[in-house]
Design a protein around this motif. Structure first.
Motif, PDB file in Angstrom:
ATOM      1  N   MET A  21      -9.870 -32.385 -30.478  1.00  0.00           N
ATOM      2  CA  MET A  21     -10.581 -31.619 -31.365  1.00  0.00           C
ATOM      3  C   MET A  21     -11.589 -32.525 -31.941  1.00  0.00           C
ATOM      4  N   SER A  22     -10.906 -33.864 -32.358  1.00  0.00           N
ATOM      5  CA  SER A  22     -12.015 -34.624 -33.226  1.00  0.00           C
ATOM      6  C   SER A  22     -13.120 -35.166 -32.252  1.00  0.00           C
ATOM      7  N   LEU A  52      -5.010 -18.658 -13.318  1.00  0.00           N
ATOM      8  CA  LEU A  52      -6.283 -18.451 -13.950  1.00  0.00           C
ATOM      9  C   LEU A  52      -6.046 -17.996 -15.421  1.00  0.00           C
ATOM     10  N   VAL A  53      -6.825 -18.884 -16.494  1.00  0.00           N
ATOM     11  CA  VAL A  53      -6.425 -18.272 -17.817  1.00  0.00           C
ATOM     12  C   VAL A  53      -8.134 -18.371 -18.336  1.00  0.00           C
ATOM     13  N   THR A  54      -8.203 -17.286 -19.090  1.00  0.00           N
ATOM     14  CA  THR A  54      -9.825 -17.166 -19.615  1.00  0.00           C
ATOM     15  C   THR A  54      -9.445 -16.980 -21.332  1.00  0.00           C
ATOM     16  N   VAL A  55     -10.383 -17.578 -22.182  1.00  0.00           N
ATOM     17  CA  VAL A  55     -10.213 -17.289 -23.576  1.00  0.00           C
ATOM     18  C   VAL A  55     -11.580 -17.203 -24.188  1.00  0.00           C
ATOM     19  N   PRO A  56     -12.055 -16.323 -25.282  1.00  0.00           N
ATOM     20  CA  PRO A  56     -13.274 -16.134 -25.456  1.00  0.00           C
ATOM     21  C   PRO A  56     -13.671 -17.301 -26.509  1.00  0.00           C
ATOM     22  N   VAL A  57     -14.997 -17.438 -26.467  1.00  0.00           N
ATOM     23  CA  VAL A  57     -15.664 -18.326 -27.515  1.00  0.00           C
ATOM     24  C   VAL A  57     -16.374 -17.535 -28.321  1.00  0.00           C
ATOM     25  N   LYS A  58     -15.951 -17.687 -29.674  1.00  0.00           N
ATOM     26  CA  LYS A  58     -16.531 -16.618 -30.645  1.00  0.00           C
ATOM     27  C   LYS A  58     -17.441 -17.215 -31.616  1.00  0.00           C
ATOM     28  N   CYS A  59     -18.442 -16.409 -32.079  1.00  0.00           N
ATOM     29  CA  CYS A  59     -19.101 -16.664 -33.399  1.00  0.00           C
ATOM     30  C   CYS A  59     -18.800 -15.597 -34.273  1.00  0.00           C
ATOM     31  N   GLY A  60     -18.024 -15.850 -35.064  1.00  0.00           N
ATOM     32  CA  GLY A  60     -17.517 -14.676 -36.174  1.00  0.00           C
ATOM     33  C   GLY A  60     -16.708 -13.757 -35.180  1.00  0.00           C
ATOM     34  N   GLU A  83       1.902 -19.085 -21.188  1.00  0.00           N
ATOM     35  CA  GLU A  83       1.011 -18.234 -21.963  1.00  0.00           C
ATOM     36  C   GLU A  83       1.136 -18.462 -23.576  1.00  0.00           C
ATOM     37  N   SER A  84       2.461 -18.729 -24.035  1.00  0.00           N
ATOM     38  CA  SER A  84       2.619 -18.944 -25.533  1.00  0.00           C
ATOM     39  C   SER A  84       2.267 -20.112 -25.979  1.00  0.00           C
ATOM     40  N   GLU A  85       2.197 -21.306 -25.104  1.00  0.00           N
ATOM     41  CA  GLU A  85       2.071 -22.675 -25.364  1.00  0.00           C
ATOM     42  C   GLU A  85       0.435 -23.025 -25.204  1.00  0.00           C
ATOM     43  N   ASP A  86      -0.032 -22.581 -24.115  1.00  0.00           N
ATOM     44  CA  ASP A  86      -0.910 -23.123 -23.693  1.00  0.00           C
ATOM     45  C   ASP A  86      -2.379 -22.637 -24.326  1.00  0.00           C
ATOM     46  N   ILE A  87      -2.346 -21.013 -24.373  1.00  0.00           N
ATOM     47  CA  ILE A  87      -3.495 -20.240 -24.562  1.00  0.00           C
ATOM     48  C   ILE A  87      -3.744 -20.415 -26.117  1.00  0.00           C
ATOM     49  N   PRO A  88      -2.812 -20.803 -27.140  1.00  0.00           N
ATOM     50  CA  PRO A  88      -3.520 -21.209 -28.419  1.00  0.00           C
ATOM     51  C   PRO A  88      -4.155 -22.542 -28.439  1.00  0.00           C
ATOM     52  N   TYR A  89      -3.835 -23.392 -27.803  1.00  0.00           N
ATOM     53  CA  TYR A  89      -4.644 -24.723 -27.592  1.00  0.00           C
ATOM     54  C   TYR A  89      -5.930 -24.469 -27.161  1.00  0.00           C
ATOM     55  N   LEU A  90      -6.064 -23.466 -25.897  1.00  0.00           N
ATOM     56  CA  LEU A  90      -7.271 -23.244 -25.368  1.00  0.00           C
ATOM     57  C   LEU A  90      -8.302 -22.536 -26.435  1.00  0.00           C
ATOM     58  N   ARG A  91      -7.489 -21.534 -27.037  1.00  0.00           N
ATOM     59  CA  ARG A  91      -8.378 -20.839 -28.172  1.00  0.00           C
ATOM     60  C   ARG A  91      -8.899 -21.688 -29.215  1.00  0.00           C
ATOM     61  N   ASN A 132     -12.880 -22.204 -29.944  1.00  0.00           N
ATOM     62  CA  ASN A 132     -13.515 -21.951 -31.351  1.00  0.00           C
ATOM     63  C   ASN A 132     -14.371 -23.237 -31.387  1.00  0.00           C
ATOM     64  N   ALA A 133     -13.672 -24.377 -31.097  1.00  0.00           N
ATOM     65  CA  ALA A 133     -14.521 -25.882 -31.510  1.00  0.00           C
ATOM     66  C   ALA A 133     -15.817 -25.808 -30.811  1.00  0.00           C
ATOM     67  N   LEU A 134     -15.843 -25.150 -29.620  1.00  0.00           N
ATOM     68  CA  LEU A 134     -17.243 -25.061 -28.855  1.00  0.00           C
ATOM     69  C   LEU A 134     -18.185 -24.201 -29.496  1.00  0.00           C
ATOM     70  N   SER A 135     -17.588 -23.180 -30.259  1.00  0.00           N
ATOM     71  CA  SER A 135     -18.645 -22.088 -31.092  1.00  0.00           C
ATOM     72  C   SER A 135     -19.802 -22.726 -31.463  1.00  0.00           C
ATOM     73  N   PRO A 136     -20.058 -23.781 -32.208  1.00  0.00           N
ATOM     74  CA  PRO A 136     -21.300 -24.083 -32.902  1.00  0.00           C
ATOM     75  C   PRO A 136     -22.193 -24.532 -31.786  1.00  0.00           C
ATOM     76  N   LEU A 137     -21.706 -25.324 -30.631  1.00  0.00           N
ATOM     77  CA  LEU A 137     -22.703 -25.780 -29.706  1.00  0.00           C
ATOM     78  C   LEU A 137     -23.155 -24.761 -28.780  1.00  0.00           C
ATOM     79  N   VAL A 138     -22.384 -23.679 -28.254  1.00  0.00           N
ATOM     80  CA  VAL A 138     -22.639 -22.536 -27.688  1.00  0.00           C
ATOM     81  C   VAL A 138     -23.812 -21.910 -28.487  1.00  0.00           C
ATOM     82  N   THR A 139     -23.498 -21.635 -29.690  1.00  0.00           N
ATOM     83  CA  THR A 139     -24.492 -20.696 -30.721  1.00  0.00           C
ATOM     84  C   THR A 139     -25.808 -21.413 -30.646  1.00  0.00           C
TER      85      THR A 139
END
Length: 285
Positions: A97-98, A214-222, A241-249, A253-260
């Protein structure tokens, strides 16, 4: 080789060495009793038999206690090992994340460049791929999808461990496929087996890469979904599902500023937005 076999046997059947030791000890005791010359004994052998039986019972209790204590120690060791793994994984996630934050900050601070954005997306996808390698998934693949200008299809904007042919692969924004479902609903979607009947999955005809999970998670802006992060695994049930998805989310979320930043720049409003913000700050000062 014998040591490895015994270790596996011990891990598989914890009671095995204790039962074996008890049988051997009991056999030695009764063998010693059978070799005694009872005719020369002044007393009847009944007390001796009683003593041997009591000793055997005490030995059995001792071995049972040792077995329970050993099992307790092994459970504690396994729990500690799992806790240690979780701690290491969380530390790795914080480190990634850093790194993601540093790369995004550097990219956004420079003049808008589609090529520079894509390079940063690729670099971040490789970081995420490194994190997703585990005992169940030895060779994960990562793709970041963003909507096209018409917002009818999802296009790969960054990837890791895929061939460049994936650039030709666009997904229709539809609930019939995993990425489209996540984009439309804003919910993660996990497929332990993409070949199972009735799943939301669209195979990439431009890629020879095969995968089963396959696992997909959303990139959100708000509350608005602006992209989809997709991770595949070659094996079935590659992820938890319970361990990996929270990290992927968290990574999404960290990607959101660059995608925006990328979407605004693609519309040609990124520079205008900067000038407006800058003038407001100047007026305030």
């Amino acid at each position: 080789m014998l040591g490895d076999f015994l270790e596996k046997l011990f891990n598989r059947f914890l009671w095995f060495p204790f039962i074996t030791a008890y049988i051997v000890l009991s056999g030695l005791v009764w063998y010693a009793i059978s070799q005694m010359d009872w005719g020369n004994l002044k007393k009847t052998p009944i007390p001796v038999i009683i003593v041997a039986s009591v000793l055997s019972i005490l030995a059995a209790l001792l071995f049972w206690w040792s077995y329970k204590e050993t099992a307790k120690s092994l459970r504690f060791k396994r729990d500690f090992s799992e806790s240690d793994k979780d701690l290491v994984k969380a530390t790795d996630a914080l480190d990634i994340m850093s790194k993601i934050g540093n790369q995004i900050t550097k990219c956004i601070s420079e003049p808008f460049s589609t090529a520079n954005n894509h390079y940063t997306f690729h670099s971040i996808c490789w970081l995420i791929r490194a994190f997703m390698i585990n005992e169940r998934s030895k060779d994960p693949k990562v793709v970041l999808f963003i909507p096209n200008e018409e917002e009818s299809h999802l296009e790969p904007c960054g990837w890791a461990n895929h061939s460049t042919r994936i650039q030709k692969f666009t997904l229709k924004i539809s609930q019939e496929n995993a990425a489209g479902f996540t984009y439309m609903t804003g919910e993660p979607y996990y497929l332990p087996d993409v070949n199972a009947p009735g799943v939301r999955f669209e195979r990439n005809s431009y890629s020879n890469n095969s995968f089963c999970s396959l696992v997909t998670v959303p990139v959100k802006c708000g509350n608005e979904v602006i992209g989809v992060l997709s991770v595949t695994g070659q094996e079935k049930n590659s992820y938890n599902e319970s361990e990996d998805i929270p990290y992927l989310r968290a990574f999404a979320n960290a990607l959101s500023p660059l995608v925006t930043h990328h979407l605004l720049g693609r519309k040609g409003v990124c520079g205008e937005h900067r000038e407006t913000v800058g003038s407001k700050r100047t007026d305030h000062l």
